[in-house]
Design an enzyme around this catalytic site. Structure first.
Site, PDB file in Angstrom:
ATOM      1  N   ASP A  12     -10.670   2.197  -3.689  1.00 34.82           N
ATOM      2  CA  ASP A  12     -11.246   1.917  -2.368  1.00 34.82           C
ATOM      3  C   ASP A  12     -12.767   1.981  -2.415  1.00 34.82           C
ATOM      4  O   ASP A  12     -13.422   1.601  -1.445  1.00 34.82           O
ATOM      5  CB  ASP A  12     -10.723   2.926  -1.328  1.00 34.82           C
ATOM      6  CG  ASP A  12      -9.325   2.564  -0.852  1.00 34.82           C
ATOM      7  OD1 ASP A  12      -8.845   1.460  -1.165  1.00 34.82           O
ATOM      8  OD2 ASP A  12      -8.703   3.392  -0.161  1.00 34.82           O
TER       9      ASP A  12
ATOM     10  N   ASP B 150       0.832  -1.209   0.000  1.00 38.02           N
ATOM     11  CA  ASP B 150       0.000   0.000   0.000  1.00 38.02           C
ATOM     12  C   ASP B 150       0.864   1.254   0.000  1.00 38.02           C
ATOM     13  O   ASP B 150       2.072   1.215   0.261  1.00 38.02           O
ATOM     14  CB  ASP B 150      -0.916  -0.031   1.241  1.00 38.02           C
ATOM     15  CG  ASP B 150      -2.265   0.643   0.991  1.00 38.02           C
ATOM     16  OD1 ASP B 150      -2.372   1.412   0.015  1.00 38.02           O
ATOM     17  OD2 ASP B 150      -3.199   0.417   1.780  1.00 38.02           O
TER      18      ASP B 150
END
Ligand SMILES: *[C@@H]1O[C@H](CO)[C@@H](O)[C@H](O)[C@H]1NC(C)=O
Ligand SMILES: *[C@@H]1O[C@H](CO)[C@@H](O)[C@H](O)[C@H]1NC(C)=O
Ligand SMILES: *[C@@H]1O[C@H](CO)[C@@H](O)[C@H](O)[C@H]1NC(C)=O
Ligand SMILES: *[C@@H]1O[C@H](CO)[C@@H](O)[C@H](O)[C@H]1NC(C)=O
Ligand SMILES: *[C@@H]1O[C@H](CO)[C@@H](O)[C@H](O)[C@H]1NC(C)=O
Ligand SMILES: *[C@@H]1O[C@H](CO)[C@@H](O)[C@H](O)[C@H]1NC(C)=O
Ligand SMILES: *[C@@H]1O[C@H](CO)[C@@H](O)[C@H](O)[C@H]1NC(C)=O
Ligand SMILES: *[C@@H]1O[C@H](CO)[C@@H](O)[C@H](O)[C@H]1NC(C)=O
Ligand SMILES: *[C@@H]1O[C@H](CO)[C@@H](O)[C@H](O)[C@H]1NC(C)=O
Ligand SMILES: *[C@@H]1O[C@H](CO)[C@@H](O)[C@H](O)[C@H]1NC(C)=O
EC number: 3.2.1.22
Length: 746
Positions: A566, A504
């Site tokens: 997301d 990430d």
């Protein structure tokens, strides 16, 4: 004097055209005749030549194949007034300061302070295959896939050399370009701007297609007219970013998904970038793509070289869809290095939306067990597993301390992972695989790492180090930081059976200490990616950056998958995934089923609809806690997994045909056709209920007209019927969907 062309300039024009009469055959991938060059693909021709008078490189054609040897000479003029011949030509490597007033591809501050350059052709050579770009990601292939032409240019006044590299992948109608600059003088120079690619197209109307967005709404298509002046976009965030993608396409105003000409441009880079499209006074369009000049100012001492990332240009005469399919297959086969690029993906379950930061080894093992019982093949432990002195139990501590939290894992992480990987997947001989989350480029001030190395974070002198999401960015340009990341991850990955890593990256770069940090950081990051992905080739690496903040070809070189957004709302995801598919292969997209009401939109859709949307991504999975699901939904999971596993090989290796777009239709649809054409799967969605209208007809594309196809194991129709009459289905209410299998009959 204005008004009439001067005779000497007309003579110059004639001399230019004379150089073009030389014949350039279209038989081999690269043909050279005198100083005329042609790159020939199955359906593309890219041509340029050296101007006899100026030794400048002049573009002749980038488009469909030209079948004649000779090229019709361009008519330039009359030249009257301010814009000289050089400002009217189609230039391959436009420099600055000598009368071409359009945006330059190269801008160098010479040691004497001038920003004038005069690059002239010196020589060229042809290379078999394609050399890798030193330190940067690049497309690859052997001599049968790709051929390379290098043109050597030199500025005699500043002693600066430029090598322009052109590679052609004939099968994909793709021309890949990059440039390097070497300082052959005695003084220091500064590279202020160096585009990877600059191309001038003739006077015609063009539209521009691009992807804009932000967090949770990446990949939104924008189509606009190319008008006089410069229009463009880019990123100054330090990364390719959600805001714009390092991709654009020029299309004619009549081009559609399935018809017309489309030129696609994609930058193989993860840092700040810039796209400039300029329609200049005479109507020619210049398109340039490269690293962002605001974040460059790269000093080059005597003997030093600067290399740009590479840019891929694809031409399609079968519309935007044709362009996308060429990018998809090129990137699957000649960009992504991982062996997993075209392998089936194990269905995964990620712990984040189920447990967040709130867990211990017992509760995680329990979630893993539940996953295995439902038929999930890969369990991914997200954030929160690390940190000793500064445990990562909230988002304001622990980043940088890549050691398992001893309170959460008292028997150690390897032992815990052993227990997970001992679990048997229901109705299968497989054991559950394990994946782990990292955010290696970041550090919290609340961490042992930051206390030991406050100098390792990106900062500019005494300016405040601005926090975003309570974290700072490590200066990955520093070799000691690169080595720290490589060693911390290796210690974890080398000591436990970890099959998957989610990498990430959750904030942009502020307070860069010098403009070129952006590029230096990327060289460092690519070294880290290359080292780790080579050291752990059996790990499936998935890139992530607050969703799709780094969905770019640079990351794809090393990581076969990228988390697309997301935003997991299925309706939003159709747009995001269709948009992302303009350039990136669906095989690379991470797409998961999450709980409802959706956390981002509060929308409720059925589990089937959510799953059908997510199955259009290569990396399919779940991001929820099965224990909190309604029983009816949970009961469907085994069937959903079985369907996902049936669909996955076609999505991962096949060609995608966007049949109808979510921006234009209440019934978006996509057809994936397997590489050999023997199987296809149709995804067909209804967004809003259809009240008392007829049901639309969906005409398929890309099938073999003469072949027969069995639809869902039932009726059989010819490709011609399916493409010309089409299929019709009835849907039920809001958010309904169909997944339909086609099997070609022998
Ligand atoms: C190549 O061009 C021809 C003629 O325009 C077209 O029919 C064909 O579909 C194109 N093929 C590809 C792969 O672009
Ligand atoms: C560059 O300068 C050298 C001498 O300094 C000369 O021999 C050569 O022809 C020049 N080359 C070009 C391309 O002008
Ligand atoms: C510059 O690029 C050319 C063409 O790819 C290559 O041959 C040359 O080695 C490069 N120079 C450096 C210093 O990397
Ligand atoms: C070039 O830059 C280097 C490093 O900053 C410096 O040491 C050197 O003196 C400079 N050379 C000239 C000729 O300015
Ligand atoms: C783990 O967490 C669960 C739920 O909060 C709790 O019941 C259990 O006692 C915890 N186990 C340990 C070993 O702390
Ligand atoms: C396993 O097989 C049984 C019996 O066919 C079935 O009821 C169950 O749903 C299956 N479970 C999974 C996870 O596939
Ligand atoms: C560090 O942790 C403390 C205690 O949790 C918290 O109050 C503080 O805000 C954190 N500092 C930063 C910079 O996040
Ligand atoms: C792993 O499994 C063993 C045997 O069932 C058990 O004793 C141990 O506590 C488990 N450890 C973890 C970390 O789950
Ligand atoms: C396993 O971890 C230890 C301690 O962190 C480390 O020294 C060792 O190098 C690691 N082993 C591998 C194979 O990476
Ligand atoms: C097969 O097609 C017929 C006629 O359209 C239809 O009535 C039937 O439900 C279909 N069966 C399946 C299994 O799809």
């Amino acid at each position: 004097m204005l008004g009439s062309p001067s005779p000497s300039r007309l003579a110059a024009v004639l001399a230019v055209t004379a150089g073009l009469v030389a014949s350039v055959g279209a038989t081999s991938p690269i043909s050279v005749s005198g100083k005329s060059f042609a790159l020939n693909g199955d359906n593309v021709s890219y041509r340029f030549h050296v101007d006899d008078d100026s030794s400048d490189l002049i573009g002749d054609h980038f488009g469909g194949p030209a079948t004649e040897d000779g090229i019709f000479p361009p008519i330039i003029g009359p030249i009257q007034g301010w814009v000289d011949l050089i400002g009217r030509q189609r230039r391959e490597f436009p420099d600055l300061g000598r009368g071409d007033f359009r945006t330059p591809a190269v801008h160098i501050k010479q040691s004497a302070g001038y920003t004038v350059s005069e690059f002239k052709y010196q020589s060229h050579n042809i290379v078999k295959g394609k050399p890798a770009l030193h330190g940067l990601p690049s497309t690859f292939g052997d001599a049968g896939d790709v051929s390379t032409l290098v043109v050597h240019m030199y500025d005699n006044y500043s002693s600066v050399a430029a090598d322009l590299t052109y590679s052609i992948f004939p099968k994909y109608d793709a021309v890949v370009r990059s440039v390097n600059i070497t300082n052959r003088g005695k003084g220091n120079i500064t590279i202020e701007k160096l585009a990877s690619l600059s191309v001038d197209l003739p006077y015609e109307e063009l539209d521009m297609l691009e992807l804009k967005g932000d967090w949770a709404r990446e990949g939104m298509r924008v189509r606009r007219k190319v008008d006089y002046g410069t229009q463009g976009f880019g990123s100054t965030t330090g990364y390719s970013s959600h805001l714009h993608n390092p991709f654009f396409s020029l299309i004619t105003p009549t081009t559609t998904e399935s018809q017309g000409e489309a030129w696609g441009f994609s930058l193989v880079y993860t840092g700040s970038f810039s796209v400039e499209v300029e329609k200049a006074s005479q109507g020619l369009t210049r398109a340039a793509l490269g690293v962002n000049p605001y974040q460059l100012s790269w000093p080059l001492g005597p003997g030093e070289t600067f290399t740009t990332p590479e840019a891929v240009a694809v031409f399609s005469n079968t519309g935007v869809g044709g362009m996308s399919r060429k990018f998809h297959s090129l990137y699957r086969k000649h960009l992504i290095k991982s062996k997993f690029a075209t392998q089936m993906h194990p269905v995964l379950l990620n712990s984040w939306e189920g447990l967040g930061f709130d867990y211990n080894d017992t509760t995680i093992l329990h979630l893993a067990q539940e996953s295995a019982d439902l038929g999930v093949k890969l369990f991914v432990l997200d954030d929160g597993w690390f940190g000793v002195k500064y445990p990562r139990i909230t988002d304001n501590a622990g980043l940088g301390d890549w050691v398992a939290n001893p309170t959460r894992f008292p028997q150690g992480l390897p032992e815990f992972i052993d227990n997970v990987t001992k679990l048997k997947v229901a109705n299968s001989s497989d054991h559950l695989q394990f994946g782990l989350w990292f955010e290696p480029e970041m550090v919290n001030p609340n961490s042992t790492l930051y206390h030991q190395h406050p100098d390792w974070v990106i900062h500019a002198g005494s300016y405040p180090r601005t926090l975003t999401r309570n974290q700072l960015v490590l200066n990955v340009a520093l070799p000691e930081v690169q080595n720290f990341i490589i060693e911390s991850l290796s210690n974890i990955l080398g000591n436990a059976s970890i099959s998957y890593v989610k990498w990430d990256n959750n904030r942009g770069i502020h307070e860069a200490p010098y403009p070129g940090l952006d590029y230096a950081y990327m060289l460092g990051l690519y070294r880290v990616f290359e080292t780790l992905s080579t050291r752990f080739p059996d790990v499936r690496w998935e890139g992530c950056a607050s969703g799709g903040g780094r969905f770019d070809p640079g990351v794809l070189q090393y990581f076969p998958h990228i988390w697309t957004s997301d935003d997991t709302d299925a309706v939003e995801r159709i747009r995001i995934q269709f948009g992302t598919s303009l350039v990136y292969p669906p095989s690379a997209m991470g797409a998961h089923v999450s709980a409802v009401p959706n956390g981002q939109t509060q929308r409720t859709t059925s589990i089937t609809f959510r799953a059908h949307v997510a199955m259009m991504g290569g990396s399919f999975g779940f991001e929820l806690n099965p224990a909190k699901m309604p029983d009816d939904d949970k009961a469907q999971i085994p069937d959903i997994i079985a369907l996902a596993e049936k669909v996955n090989p076609i999505v991962v290796k096949g060609d995608m045909w966007r049949l109808s777009l979510p921006e234009e239709s209440n019934w978006p649809a996509a057809l994936f056709i397997s590489e050999d054409g023997s199987q296809a799967v149709l995804f067909y969605f209804q967004i809003k209920a259809n009240i008392n209208n007829a049901w639309p007809v969906l005409r398929l594309q890309g099938l073999d007209a003469a072949a027969k196809y069995k639809i869902d194991g039932n009726q059989t129709f010819s490709g011609a019927t399916l493409m010309n009459i089409g299929l019709q289905y009835q849907f039920n209410g809001d958010y309904d969907s169909k997944v339909v299998f086609l099997e070609k009959q022998r």
